[in-house]
Design an enzyme around this catalytic site. Structure first.
Site, PDB file in Angstrom:
ATOM      1  N   ASP A 253       0.835  -1.214   0.000  1.00 16.35           N
ATOM      2  CA  ASP A 253       0.000   0.000   0.000  1.00 16.35           C
ATOM      3  C   ASP A 253       0.864   1.256   0.000  1.00 16.35           C
ATOM      4  O   ASP A 253       0.551   2.245  -0.669  1.00 16.35           O
ATOM      5  CB  ASP A 253      -0.915   0.001   1.220  1.00 16.35           C
ATOM      6  CG  ASP A 253      -2.014  -1.048   1.133  1.00 16.35           C
ATOM      7  OD1 ASP A 253      -2.196  -1.620   0.034  1.00 16.35           O
ATOM      8  OD2 ASP A 253      -2.680  -1.309   2.142  1.00 16.35           O
ATOM      9  N   GLU A 279      -2.105  -2.679  -9.188  1.00 20.84           N
ATOM     10  CA  GLU A 279      -0.877  -1.887  -9.308  1.00 20.84           C
ATOM     11  C   GLU A 279      -0.808  -1.147 -10.634  1.00 20.84           C
ATOM     12  O   GLU A 279       0.259  -0.690 -11.041  1.00 20.84           O
ATOM     13  CB  GLU A 279       0.348  -2.796  -9.154  1.00 20.84           C
ATOM     14  CG  GLU A 279       0.539  -3.818 -10.258  1.00 20.84           C
ATOM     15  CD  GLU A 279      -0.187  -5.127  -9.992  1.00 20.84           C
ATOM     16  OE1 GLU A 279       0.249  -6.158 -10.526  1.00 20.84           O
ATOM     17  OE2 GLU A 279      -1.194  -5.111  -9.259  1.00 20.84           O
TER      18      GLU A 279
END
Length: 780
Positions: A253, A279
């Site tokens: 994160d 991502e």
């Protein structure tokens, strides 16, 4: 209740957005309210005709009503808040004038006028869009209404009381109504904006989410003017899954947040930036392909400075430029395709979209020479180095001669230093990725024409994306013929790489064959290669991945190459084995019936073609070794199997004479390799029980659901069929994988006639020990 709406609203655009949104909400309410007021005024003016006293002509009063109606009609057409406010001011003043005309001549005009002028500012208060409108409109109304009110006849000394009553009742009430309603609208707008922002924002990075990005991108493209350029950039964090798996989702994160921060810092306010999901990030940049690729390169370098626990982050980028008339999804698909190429090319790089057409190759070499000048390889300028051709020979093992050469691309600098492959094949972000492929083909065919004169094949490596490019079969045929090389001498070696569906590859292969090219598939057994791909493309040759020559079966440690070659031959394809580096591998290739071989043992890539005499002797030696070893291997196999045949013959004789099965085959079962003895009927099903042998106690990979041979039918097995074809003669099978034991086994069987009819008696032998010889063909 609205405590969560206390976020900062002082940005320059907030007030304007709020007021414009209020205009949209207020327009229908104001239209209805003011239209109702017109109707009320007409009733008020009409009621005046019933009262005593001289009156202003009705036409004047109706003219005021008409003016009010025109202002109501203008409300839906108000495009700005100030126009809307001006209509409100004009409406209250015209309404005041109409009241003045209506009450003129009455005995007690104050009785008629006072309720109306008290109600007007109170009812109008919620309709003012802004406090400024409210202040200006109310001030003008009172400025005009005060002289009118004071000019009306009223009892002596009561003028001040009337005015103060008017002001003290109407003004506070109007202020409470206006600011209360204004505050409600403001809170509602804040809530609406917050919900819209939450629906459009990725909570982790603060960037737009996919839905908001697609909406804004579509809107941007729809408003794009003629000649304007916009490009899409896709990026994907490299090896992000390993980051989560090794260090936890918290670290992952943080990496996403860091990448989002870089995107915000580097991009401009006009760029649309989004986290698409996982991502992956996307942005729309108002520039052409080159400028967008330069921005992507800047982003790539900035992301490369972000630390991760095991090094630095990196990202792969794909860039595509908008083409007039296409949808946002079509643009993003092309950027995504470029991103996939960046990932398959090694990651941490920028790839631009492929060109929509194939550019002609522009050679830079000098092809002029005197007739008596020696042949020399050509080379092609590429960036700051030269491209050259090296050729590695392929040999027909049966013919024991060179039959082709694979053209391999090399790069060299002016001082002769070799360019590393990572630099040579690194994608260039601002050019079509297939350009290097096409340039190499033109270079290779010209050098092949100069150096390879015996009619041998020339193998050209070709990327799938180049292979399926529209128009390239015609162009490549033209290039080959211009170099003096007929397409029939060219084998296109389709590389193992991403790009092009199987359907596209199959269609393109047909077009190349129409010109005479042969097709080969490279590195079968690795990556995307599979049997379905071969059967759809139908190549003339299949080049096996070098690892397959070293691959062996589990347990028995036997090479799988012979069976694989047999399978490809049955599919109608010739077989090339690459990576032949030792004499043992060459012998295996010959023994496996491989058609062609290539590798360092047979010849290294070189800028010149070397004489093949030494290789011919090496291949001939391999054939001699196999010929000598085959007889020795057969003798070893027979010596191992012989005792089991003899024991089977003795057991069969005893069994036919009435001895119980266990006793008849006792000696056979006690031999080292015997797993079991069995009797099959003429349908291949087991008769009675089997006799367990000494090797049955060895712990093997028993496949429990199929471990009981009595449940099965075995007449499809070669050891059953071959025994039936030669009754009374002991038959020995080739090794096979046993369903019952999960081990490599052979079977010794004999077909005979018993009192119960024809049957096949046999023994299954454990053939998993490495010392045991494997026959090169089935033995009888």
């Amino acid at each position: 209740m609205f405590s969560f709406l206390t976020e900062q609203t002082s940005d320059a655009g907030f007030r304007n957005r709020f007021h414009r949104r209020s205009l949209e909400h207020q327009r229908p309410l104001s239209t209805v309210t003011m239209a109702f007021t017109v109707v009320a005024f007409i009733a008020f003016a009409s009621a005046r005709s019933l009262a005593a006293g001289s009156a202003v002509p009705l036409a004047w009063r109706l003219a005021c009503a008409a003016g009010l109606a025109l202002l109501v009609v203008a409300i839906p057409r108000a495009k700005s808040t100030w126009i809307f406010g001006s209509i409100g001011v004009a409406y209250t003043l015209v309404l005041l004038a109409g009241i003045a005309l209506t009450v003129a001549g009455l005995d007690e005009p104050l009785l008629w006028a006072l309720p109306a002028i008290v109600v007007i500012p109170v009812c109008a208060a919620p309709l003012w869009l802004t406090p400024a409108h409210f202040g200006i409109g109310t001030a003008l109304f009172y400025a005009a209404g005060t002289p009118f009110l004071l000019g009306l006849p009223h009892p002596r000394g009561d003028a001040d009381a009337v005015c103060w009553m008017w002001v003290l009742i109407a003004v506070p009430t109007a202020a409470v109504f206006h600011f209360g309603f204004y505050g409600f609208r403001r809170h509602h707008f804040l809530l609406e904006e917050r919900l819209a922002r939450l629906a459009a924002t990725d909570p982790l990075t603060g960037l737009q989410n996919r839905r908001a990005f697609l909406e804004q991108a579509a809107l941007r493209l729809s408003k794009l003017g003629r000649g304007s350029k916009t490009s899409a950039i896709f990026l994907d964090i490299d090896y992000f899954k390993s980051l989560n798996d090794q260090f936890g989702h918290g670290v992952g994160d943080q990496a996403l947040a860091d990448v989002a921060r870089v995107l915000k810092d580097v991009t401009s306010s006009g760029d649309i930036v989004s986290r698409i999901g996982g991502e992956e990030f996307a942005l729309l940049h108002d520039a052409g392909l080159r400028a967008a690729a330069q921005l992507a390169e800047t982003l790539r370098e900035a992301i490369g400075r972000i630390a991760r626990p095991d090094g630095q982050l990196s990202a792969s980028f794909g860039v595509a430029e908008y083409r007039p008339g296409e949808s946002v999804m079509a643009l993003l698909d092309r950027a995504d395709e470029a991103l996939l190429r960046a990932k398959y090319s090694g990651r941490n790089r920028v790839c631009a979209e492929r060109a929509t057409f194939v550019d002609s190759v522009r050679p830079t070499w000098d092809d002029q020479r005197a007739d008596d000048a020696p042949l020399h390889p050509l080379r092609q300028q590429w960036d700051d180095f030269w491209l050259t051709s090296h050729f590695q020979p392929l040999y027909s093992l049966s013919h024991q001669k060179q039959v082709g050469f694979e053209a391999l691309l090399r790069g060299e600098r002016e001082d002769g230093e070799q360019v590393p492959p990572a630099v040579l094949f690194s994608p260039k972000p601002f050019t079509d990725q297939g350009e290097l492929d096409r340039v190499s083909h033109a270079l290779h065919v010209r050098n092949a024409r100069r150096l390879i004169t015996d009619g041998a094949w020339v193998f050209l490596n070709i990327l799938p994306a180049t292979f399926v490019a529209e128009g390239y079969p015609d162009q490549l045929a033209t290039i080959a013929r211009a170099a003096g090389l007929e397409p029939e001498r060219v084998v296109l070696e389709l590389l193992e790489s991403h790009g092009g569906s199987v359907d596209e590859l199959s269609r393109a292969a047909s077009e190349y064959r129409n010109h005479g090219f042969l097709i080969a598939v490279d590195d079968f057994g690795a990556g995307h290669s599979n049997l379905d791909r071969l059967l759809r493309i139908r190549p003339d040759l299949v080049k096996l991945d070098g690892e397959l020559i070293r691959a062996k079966s589990a347990g028995a440690d036997q090479p799988i190459l012979p069976k694989l070659v047999s399978l490809l031959h049955q599919a109608g394809m010739l077989v090339v084995v690459e990576g032949v580096e030792t004499t043992e591998q060459l012998i295996l290739a010959v023994e496996s019936n491989v058609d062609f071989a290539q590798g360092y043992l047979l010849g290294r890539p070189s800028a010149s073609v070397t004489p093949p005499d030494a290789v011919h002797r090496r291949i001939d030696h391999a054939f001699d070794v196999i010929a000598q070893g085959r007889a020795h291997q057969h003798a070893m196999f027979e010596s191992e199997v012989g005792p089991y045949r003899q024991a089977l013959d003795a057991g069969v004789d005893a069994w036919l004479k009435g001895m119980p099965l266990n006793d008849a085959f006792y000696d056979l079962a006690q031999l080292e390799l015997c797993i079991s003895c069995f009797v099959l009927d003429d349908t291949g099903r087991q008769i009675g029980h089997e006799v367990p042998g000494k090797a049955s106690a060895i712990d093997g990979a028993s496949l429990h659901p199929v471990a009981n041979p009595r449940d099965a039918r075995w007449d499809h097995r070669p050891y059953f069929r071959n025994a039936v074809l030669r009754p009374g003669v002991p038959i020995t099978s080739s090794p096979y994988l046993s369903l019952a034991s999960g081990r490599p086994c052979i079977a010794v069987t004999v077909a005979l006639q018993s009192g119960e009819g024809r049957c096949v008696v046999g023994a299954e032998l454990d053939w998993s020990l490495q010392r045991l010889p494997w026959p090169t063909a089935e033995h009888w």
